[in-house]
Design an enzyme around this catalytic site. Structure first.
Site, short mmCIF file in Angstrom:
data_model
loop_
_atom_site.label_atom_id
_atom_site.label_comp_id
_atom_site.label_asym_id
_atom_site.label_seq_id
_atom_site.Cartn_x
_atom_site.Cartn_y
_atom_site.Cartn_z
N ASN A 1 5.80 -2.29 0.64
CA ASN A 1 6.02 -1.38 -0.48
C ASN A 1 5.82 -2.10 -1.82
OD1 ASN A 1 8.76 0.59 -1.82
ND2 ASN A 1 6.60 1.05 -1.76
N ASN B 1 10.66 -1.01 -3.52
CA ASN B 1 11.75 -0.04 -3.67
C ASN B 1 12.48 0.10 -2.33
OD1 ASN B 1 13.13 2.19 -5.12
ND2 ASN B 1 12.22 3.42 -3.49
N GLU C 1 1.20 13.01 0.92
CA GLU C 1 2.47 12.72 1.59
C GLU C 1 3.47 13.84 1.33
OE1 GLU C 1 6.27 11.34 2.31
OE2 GLU C 1 5.69 10.27 0.47
N TYR D 1 18.12 3.55 1.00
CA TYR D 1 16.80 4.14 1.22
C TYR D 1 15.90 3.17 1.98
CZ TYR D 1 12.03 5.66 0.43
OH TYR D 1 10.73 6.04 0.63
N LYS E 1 -42.10 -8.58 -14.74
CA LYS E 1 -42.34 -7.13 -14.75
C LYS E 1 -41.44 -6.39 -13.76
CE LYS E 1 -46.16 -3.83 -14.92
NZ LYS E 1 -45.99 -3.63 -16.37
N ASN F 1 5.10 14.46 -1.98
CA ASN F 1 6.04 13.49 -2.55
C ASN F 1 5.30 12.55 -3.50
OD1 ASN F 1 8.49 11.89 -2.78
ND2 ASN F 1 7.47 10.39 -1.47
#
Length: 710
Positions: free
Chosen positions: A256, A379, A479, A104, A451, A482
């Site tokens: 990522n 990932n 996306e 991937y 004050k 997803n």
């Protein structure tokens, strides 16, 4: 139960152990000990000149803050022992591409388009960086949409720490290049917005990747704030060999991950821990200047509630009040119970119960973020030992979003307490004798003290309460559906940055006000002694009688007159002590008239001429008292007060000394041209530069870490 074994050369002390496979034990263990001791440890780490990364070193929020901080910029040292593990995962990627194994993000597309296939791994990484570079910076506009330099530095450190663990398929040389950028104070420009911290912080991290590969749109900032292109940035940082051509997976490894969100969260939580501790100390000082009853800190009260944050907050306040000259003096001179409520108001008496849960939340959030910055969160993950790439969702930054929402709510609650205490302090209906608005000038009609500061505090507090609303409840599916759930971690972290800034504004204003109140208590004591001494002298001179046959109706009057002085708040009359509209003179005369009247009726030896003595007393007092009061004030202003300031005998003195001596902040008065903002700014700057830390810790340096025994 299987063991999760760090790959050779990767970090070894952060992972899950066989004896604690779910990591709950480690999470609980990290919360042992006092919050104060933890803050001391954080400060020690924050001041380290070199931050070691990799090789079993654990990254902490304080180490991230040290590297991020523009005033410190600690150097980063990569552990050479991590090189082998990092490079082995990179080699695994190349070897398995050659074998035709689909991976991937390496041989496939991304996200919802992961069904696409390609063998052009180098081109894919290049394209990924290009399409992720989609943010707007607003360079040509007044409003900048650029991530602060400190936040980018934090993100760079956290990302390097993740990638050093050897599960990401990236060369060690790229991590060395990022480290050189850090150590030479060359910072890529990242966008402020555009990430949902779900597939990591893709868009902002892509601009680090863009600089590394020399994209034309990439920019950096040099040590002096100068704008640099990629070539200039590499040259200034001493990165040799030209721009990188990203190998398969290296671009994905860079972008990522959750480093931007968790980096900002680390900076936020370092400051949040300090500000929480400051709020505890300020609450104790508030009790001192309000002349509060210290029993609200009694250990029995808090022991029976069980909450550790509350118990520690109370113990810290108890320690400060136990060493307070104000408290000791109050015990010697019990106030008239008719002058003040039997019980102090909630902003004081429940301050440990209020602050305790906030401290617990901040501590838990700190530990959650420290787990995140030491995690591997990209990932897929490359498991060389099992010879496989594992896809999952560690890029989801939910721990960041949730921790930041919770921490921001805690910060807002601390701000609310500070505001409640401030408004009580500035209001003469509630502050036990201090002047309205903490005005210190001779003429209250021309001195409005704090004050407007109270109005500013209301504005700060309102904005802070708004920021307390959660970010994580506003998730949008994106996306191509997803990324249908996403953490919004960086958005929440940035909102918490805003909250921290507002809390610093409030704390700065409040600290100056407390120091003003301390000095007003000093003046109060000086003036009260002056008035009592003068009344005694005048009474002795005008109310005695030389005729031994005549009964003196005023023979016991001095004691009663001094009781009147003790009962009246000094600042209710001191600007014009003989004014008949003010309480002092009418009540002094009332004592004398009552004594004279009673004596004339009950004792035939008392002549009506005694009433003339009252007039003589009044005339003499009018002649003498204003001069004595002014003389006492001038002596105080010249640094020669008749009575020393009690704060010097208090454990809270280091904080007062820091404001008055190190920062040079003086009493705010309408008699001087100095405006409040000039002094508030000094404290705020000191907070931003972490200079406030040492005075806070000095207030508690002799605390043994346990409550005073019951």
């Amino acid at each position: 139960m299987a063991t999760i074994t760090p790959q050779k050369g990767s970090q070894s002390e952060v992972g899950v152990s066989n004896t604690d496979p779910l990591n709950w034990g480690n999470a609980v263990e990290s919360l042992k000990g006092s919050h104060l001791e933890e803050v001391k440890g954080m400060v020690a780490e924050y001041r380290e000149a070199v931050i070691h990364v990799g090789g079993g070193e654990t990254l902490t929020v304080s180490k991230v803050a040290a590297v991020a901080n523009q005033y410190l910029q600690a150097k980063v040292d990569l552990s050479e022992s991590a090189r082998e593990g990092v490079d082995s995962s990179c080699k695994w990627i190349v070897d398995n591409i050659d074998k035709g194994i689909p991976i991937y993000g390496v041989t496939t597309g991304f996200g919802a388009n992961s069904n696409r296939q390609t063998q052009e791994g180098l081109a894919l990484q290049k394209e990924m960086v290009r399409f992720l570079n989609c943010a707007i910076f607003g360079y040509q506009t007044e409003l900048s949409h650029t991530l602060p330099k400190s936040a980018t530095r934090a993100a760079m450190l956290v990302r390097v720490n993740t990638l050093l663990q050897g599960y990401s398929g990236i060369r060690f040389e790229i991590l060395e290049a990022i480290t050189k950028l850090l150590n030479h104070n060359v910072t890529p420009i990242l966008p402020l917005r555009g990430t949902i911290t779900a597939s990591g912080d893709l868009i902002p991290l892509s601009y680090i990747a863009a600089l590394l590969i020399g994209r034309r749109n990439s920019k950096a900032v040099g040590p002096s704030g100068e704008s640099l292109n990629a070539k200039e940035a590499f040259h200034l940082a001493g990165v040799d060999g030209g721009f990188f051509e990203l190998k398969p997976k290296e671009g994905l490894a860079l972008v990522n991950g959750t480093a931007v969100g968790s980096g900002v969260a680390s900076m936020v939580l370092f400051e949040a821990n300090i500000l929480a501790l400051l709020a505890e100390v300020l609450s104790a000082v508030f009790a001192e200047v309000m002349q509060g009853k210290p029993e609200f800190t009694d250990h029995l009260i808090h022991k029976l509630k069980y909450h550790p944050g509350q118990i520690e907050a109370a113990a810290i306040m108890e320690h400060i009040l136990d060493g307070s000259s104000y408290v000791k003096n109050a015990k010697l001179q019990q106030p008239d119970p008719l002058q003040k409520p039997r019980k102090d108001r909630y902003a004081l008496v429940t301050s440990p119960q209020w602050l305790g849960p906030q401290i617990e939340i901040i501590r838990f959030s700190t530990k959650s973020i420290e787990r995140e910055i030491n995690s591997v969160n990209d990932n897929p993950l490359i498991d060389v030992t099992r010879n496989k790439a594992v896809s999952g969702g560690n890029f989801q930054g939910t721990p960041i979003g949730v921790s930041m929402d919770n921490a921001r709510l805690a910060v807002a609650s601390i701000g609310k307490l500070i505001f409640a205490q401030f408004t009580e302090l500035a209001n003469d209906l509630y502050n036990n004798g201090l002047p309205s608005n903490l005005s210190v000038g001779r003429n209250p009609s021309l001195d409005y003290g704090f004050k407007a500061s109270e109005v500013a505090m209301a504005a700060y507090c309102s904005e802070l309460q708004y920021l307390a609303n959660p970010v994580t409840s506003h998730v949008q599916s994106t996306e191509q559906h997803n990324q249908d759930v996403n953490s919004l971690g960086l958005i929440s972290a940035l909102k918490t940055v805003e909250a921290i800034e507002i809390l610093k504004l409030m704390s700065s204003t409040y600290l100056v006000a407390l120091c003003q109140a301390i000095d007003l208590r000093h003046l109060e004591e000086i003036f009260k002694n002056t008035v009592k001494n003068t009344v005694s002298r005048v009474a002795l001179k005008t109310l005695t009688t030389e005729d031994k046959e005549e009964t003196n109706p005023f023979r016991f009057s001095e004691e009663e007159l001094l009781k009147v002085v003790d009962r009246e708040y000094v600042f209710s009359y001191i600007d014009d002590p003989l004014n008949v509209r003010y309480p002092l003179m009418p009540k002094l005369k009332q004592v004398l008239y009552e004594q004279a009247h009673t004596s004339v009726i009950n004792d035939k030896n008392v002549s009506l001429l005694v009433f003339e003595k009252i007039g003589a007393f009044e005339d003499e007092l009018k002649s003498l008292l204003p001069k004595e009061v002014e003389s006492a004030r001038v002596a105080y202003e010249n640094g020669n007060p008749a009575t020393p300031n009690r704060i010097k005998e208090c454990r809270s003195y280091p904080l007062y000394k820091f404001v008055r001596e190190e920062l040079g902040i003086r009493l705010l008065t309408g008699e001087k041209a100095l405006s409040p903002d000039e002094e508030f700014e000094k404290v705020y700057t000191a907070m931003c530069q972490a200079k406030i830390i040492d005075p806070i810790l000095e207030c508690l340096e002799d605390w043994n870490g346990v409550p005073i025994p019951i």
